[in-house]
Enzyme design. Sequence first.
Site, PDB file in Angstrom:
ATOM      1  N   CYS A   1      36.984  33.735  35.605  1.00  0.00           N
ATOM      2  CA  CYS A   1      36.427  35.013  35.188  1.00  0.00           C
ATOM      3  C   CYS A   1      35.639  34.842  33.887  1.00  0.00           C
ATOM      4  CB  CYS A   1      37.547  36.036  34.993  1.00  0.00           C
ATOM      5  SG  CYS A   1      36.949  37.703  34.594  1.00  0.00           S
TER       6      CYS A   1
ATOM      7  N   ASP B   1      35.627  36.817  31.495  1.00  0.00           N
ATOM      8  CA  ASP B   1      36.360  37.467  30.410  1.00  0.00           C
ATOM      9  C   ASP B   1      36.444  36.550  29.190  1.00  0.00           C
ATOM     10  OD1 ASP B   1      38.695  38.401  28.784  1.00  0.00           O
ATOM     11  OD2 ASP B   1      38.870  39.877  30.390  1.00  0.00           O
TER      12      ASP B   1
ATOM     13  N   ARG C   1      38.487  36.374  26.924  1.00  0.00           N
ATOM     14  CA  ARG C   1      39.843  35.976  26.532  1.00  0.00           C
ATOM     15  C   ARG C   1      40.381  34.827  27.368  1.00  0.00           C
ATOM     16  NH1 ARG C   1      42.424  41.656  27.724  1.00  0.00           N
ATOM     17  NH2 ARG C   1      41.043  41.292  29.520  1.00  0.00           N
TER      18      ARG C   1
ATOM     19  N   HIS D   1      42.948  36.172  36.347  1.00  0.00           N
ATOM     20  CA  HIS D   1      43.860  36.480  35.239  1.00  0.00           C
ATOM     21  C   HIS D   1      44.400  37.881  35.406  1.00  0.00           C
ATOM     22  CE1 HIS D   1      41.163  39.122  32.779  1.00  0.00           C
ATOM     23  NE2 HIS D   1      40.217  38.453  33.417  1.00  0.00           N
TER      24      HIS D   1
ATOM     25  N   CYS E   1      42.769  41.871  34.797  1.00  0.00           N
ATOM     26  CA  CYS E   1      41.326  41.663  34.946  1.00  0.00           C
ATOM     27  C   CYS E   1      40.607  42.999  35.061  1.00  0.00           C
ATOM     28  CB  CYS E   1      41.055  40.816  36.187  1.00  0.00           C
ATOM     29  SG  CYS E   1      39.298  40.485  36.472  1.00  0.00           S
TER      30      CYS E   1
END
Length: 205
Positions: A40, A42, A44, A96, A99
Amino acid sequence: MLDHLKAKNRAWAAGKLSVDPGFFKRLEGQQSPEYLWIGCADSRVPANEIVDLDPGELFVHRNVANLAPPQDANYLSVLQFAVDVLKVKHIMVVGHYGCGGVAAAVDGQRRGLVDHWLHPIREVAAAHRAELDAIPHQHERLNRLCELNVVRQVKNVASDVFVQDAWGRGQAISVHGWVYSISNGLITDLNVTVRNPKDVDDLQI
C-alpha cells in the site's frame, strides 16, 4: 526549500558510509533483490524498514490498497521486470490493518477516480458478504476485508501470465500474502503462499 530533508539525506548517506564505505559503490553495480513487495502507498508502511532490508535488497511497487489488477500496466511492468529480469524468488503482497483505501471502498461515499480503482475490493466484499456481516464490530470487519483483499491479490499475481510462464520455465517463485499492523509493527502471514499453478487452483477466495 525542503532543506531539512536534504540535511537528513546527507546524514543518512554519511551514516551508511561510516558503517560500510563500499555501500553505494556496490549499489552502482546492479540491483539483485530476491524479493518483490507489492504494498500500500500508505506513508506509515515503509517497505524496506518493516523487514529491515537495505536499498537494493527489495524491489517495491506500491499503490492505494495494495492492488494487483490485471488491467494495470504500471503494476504489470513492475511484475514482469521483477520476474523476467531480476529473477526474484519471492513476491509478497502486503496489506495493512486500518487501510484507508479498503475502508473507502465500502463506505458508500464518492471520491472520484479512486472509486474505480477500489472497485475490486468492493467485489471481494460482495463475494464474502455473509462472513463480513457476521463480524459485529466495524473495525474488525474492515480488518478482515484487508486480509481478504490480500488473498485476492495473491491469486491475481499468481494467476498472471508472467508468473505462470516463469513456473513453466522451472523458475522458483513463491507468492505470499501478508498483513502489517501499524499498531505494533508486526507482520501476520496469512498462510496463502502459492508456489506453483496447482496452488493457485487450490487457493479459495
